[in-house]
Design an enzyme around this catalytic site. Structure first.
Site, mmCIF file in Angstrom:
data_model
loop_
_atom_site.group_PDB
_atom_site.id
_atom_site.type_symbol
_atom_site.label_atom_id
_atom_site.label_comp_id
_atom_site.label_asym_id
_atom_site.label_seq_id
_atom_site.Cartn_x
_atom_site.Cartn_y
_atom_site.Cartn_z
ATOM 1 N N ASP A 1 -4.190 18.432 75.779
ATOM 2 C CA ASP A 1 -3.988 19.780 76.315
ATOM 3 C C ASP A 1 -5.271 20.380 76.894
ATOM 4 O OD1 ASP A 1 -1.335 19.653 75.647
ATOM 5 O OD2 ASP A 1 -1.512 20.834 73.818
ATOM 6 N N CYS B 1 9.772 15.795 81.506
ATOM 7 C CA CYS B 1 9.190 16.997 82.092
ATOM 8 C C CYS B 1 8.014 16.580 82.959
ATOM 9 C CB CYS B 1 8.802 18.007 81.023
ATOM 10 S SG CYS B 1 7.323 17.577 80.146
ATOM 11 N N LYS C 1 0.062 29.187 70.043
ATOM 12 C CA LYS C 1 1.458 29.006 70.445
ATOM 13 C C LYS C 1 2.091 27.836 69.692
ATOM 14 C CE LYS C 1 2.189 26.492 74.279
ATOM 15 N NZ LYS C 1 3.039 25.309 74.156
ATOM 16 N N ASN C 2 1.369 26.728 69.623
ATOM 17 C CA ASN C 2 1.979 25.526 69.050
ATOM 18 C C ASN C 2 2.058 25.547 67.522
ATOM 19 O OD1 ASN C 2 2.471 24.633 71.580
ATOM 20 N ND2 ASN C 2 0.825 23.114 71.637
#
Ligand code: EPU
Length: 418
Positions: free
Chosen positions: A306, A117, A22-23
């Site tokens: 992560d 966030c 994804k990144n």
């Protein structure tokens, strides 16, 4: 809102294919804005952040088509809008990655400022400083960052702190600047290297990606290319954790073991067996006698932030005390209180989580606060007694492709409640 219902206690076994990162795919899609030609991206993960990016680049004028084989065709023949609006940026901070390409290609970009966030304040001051160094005038007004430059000029940019998307954003802008840029204290993550390789195939002159010093010789224009996105090292690491915690035996296919060295080293220290079984393949075998081991999250090649939450879930099942220090984000322990509700023994002391195991986990209804926190709750649920319901699965869907199907194929009892 969807939920996942997981019945714990099943040993996971079998093979699982790892999706594209994804990144890596996020900046690659943004990079398609740098050229009017067609860019083909292969191995795109079909996750919600990618669909959000598809919406965003479409709004900017990119023609995008996704094919069933996980490839995407993107063509930004004309840029129709220069703005990443609030409603998209608020759902996905990585929207800020269009700032560099838009600025470089058209001389102007307006992007909503991402707020804080669940994992921290996450400012973008270093992206802005980089664009200013390249000669852009940057203003922040009404919650938007506006950057303008008739033509960007190459420059020496020293990042005060290592930033992954900051490095990517400035690298994309510098690719079309006049003259040479040198990025110092750049992020070394594999996703940065992947982007540099893609840019070079488009005609850019980027050297040194994967080291702290990246040199970019600006070019007048970039052309189209076909590029295959690297495997998702965090998805792979998450599956290593599921194999380890269930005392299972999994083979990961289409992964890149060399991107996972710090995770595999740490898991081995805890008694997990990991072997490279072939090109792009690795096998994990769990253990009933996991041992506690401390970890500190660091930029690549250190232990990824992560993977911190999933590792914490694993350490609840290890004998002894492990100290997990979060060194990248200031507030990334939201999963700890949910793990505690499942029976984990965890004490938070500033940036450190002290986990004492082995504790029996029992199924509960838990709420995910961000993508990796959700992943850690799923990992924990796989060994918990009884049923765990993980709420707010939309966090998980942002970054894990078909997670319940993949886990079910390995023997997990998991279902999605609509
Ligand atoms: N920072 C600043 N100023 C900036 C930029 C960053 O102070 O201008 C600080 C951040 O607040 C943080 C640290 O620098 O404390 C590192 O942040 P970084 O910029 O590297 O994070 P990011 O680029 O926003 C990417 C990943 C994250 C991953 C981090 C760290 C993408 C799209 N996102 O974020 O991935 O946690 O790097 O490795 O690449 C995830 O996939 O779940 C995820 C959150």
């Amino acid at each position: 809102m969807d939920k996942l219902r997981i019945k714990g206690g099943h040993r996971l076994e079998g093979q699982v294919r790892i999706s594209g990162a994804k990144n890596s795919a996020l900046p690659a899609m943004a990079a398609s804005l740098l050229t009017p030609d067609e860019v083909v991206l292969e191995n795109i993960p079909l996750v919600n952040d990618i669909f959000t990016t598809r919406r965003l680049v479409r709004e900017l004028g990119v023609a995008v088509e996704f094919e069933p084989d996980h490839s995407a065709r993107l063509k930004a023949e004309k840029i129709l809008s220069h703005e990443a609006p609030y409603d998209l940026v608020k759902t996905m901070r990585a929207s800020v990655l269009v700032l560099g390409p838009l600025l470089a290609r058209t001389g102007y970009a307006r992007v909503s400022l991402p707020g804080g966030c669940a994992i921290g304040a996450r400012p973008i001051n270093l992206h802005i400083k980089g664009f200013e160094k390249l000669g852009a005038t940057v203003r922040t007004e009404h919650g938007y960052v506006e950057a303008a430059a008739a033509r960007l000029r190459g420059s020496e940019i020293l990042f005060d702190k290592i930033t992954v998307t900051g490095t990517e954003n400035v690298m994309m802008a510098a690719a079309l600047a006049d003259g040479r840029s040198v990025l110092q204290n750049a992020a070394c993550e594999p996703e940065v290297v992947d982007l540099a390789e893609m840019l070079n195939k488009m005609g850019a002159k980027v050297e040194g990606a994967g080291t702290p010093t990246i040199t970019i010789e600006g070019v007048r224009e970039l052309k189209g290319t076909t590029h295959r996105i690297i495997p998702d090292r965090i998805e792979a690491g998450t599956f290593l954790a599921t194999g380890a915690i269930t005392n299972g035996e999994l083979e990961l296919i289409d992964c890149n073991p060399s991107h996972l060295s710090s995770v595999t080293e740490k898991l081995r220290e805890t008694g997990v067996n990991i072997e490279i079984t072939g090109l792009g393949r690795m096998k994990v075998r769990g253990s009933e006698d996991l041992r506690a081991a401390d970890v500190v999250t660091k930029e690549y090649p250190g232990f990824a932030t992560d993977m911190q939450a999933q590792y914490m879930a694993l350490m609840t099942q290890a004998a002894g005390t492990s100290v997990i220090t979060e060194d990248i984000f200031e507030n990334r322990f939201m999963h700890a209180s949910e793990l505690m509700r499942m029976g984990a023994n965890i004490r938070i002391d500033g940036a450190r989580a002290i986990v004492t195991g082995k504790t029996r986990l029992s199924g509960a209804t838990v709420i995910a606060s961000d993508l990796r926190a959700s992943a850690s709750l799923v990992v924990a649920a796989l060994v918990a007694d009884g049923i765990t319901v993980v709420d707010r699965v939309y966090h998980l869907d942002r970054g894990y492709e078909k997670i319940e199907e993949k886990l079910r194929s390995l023997g997990a009892q998991i279902e999605r409640l609509k």
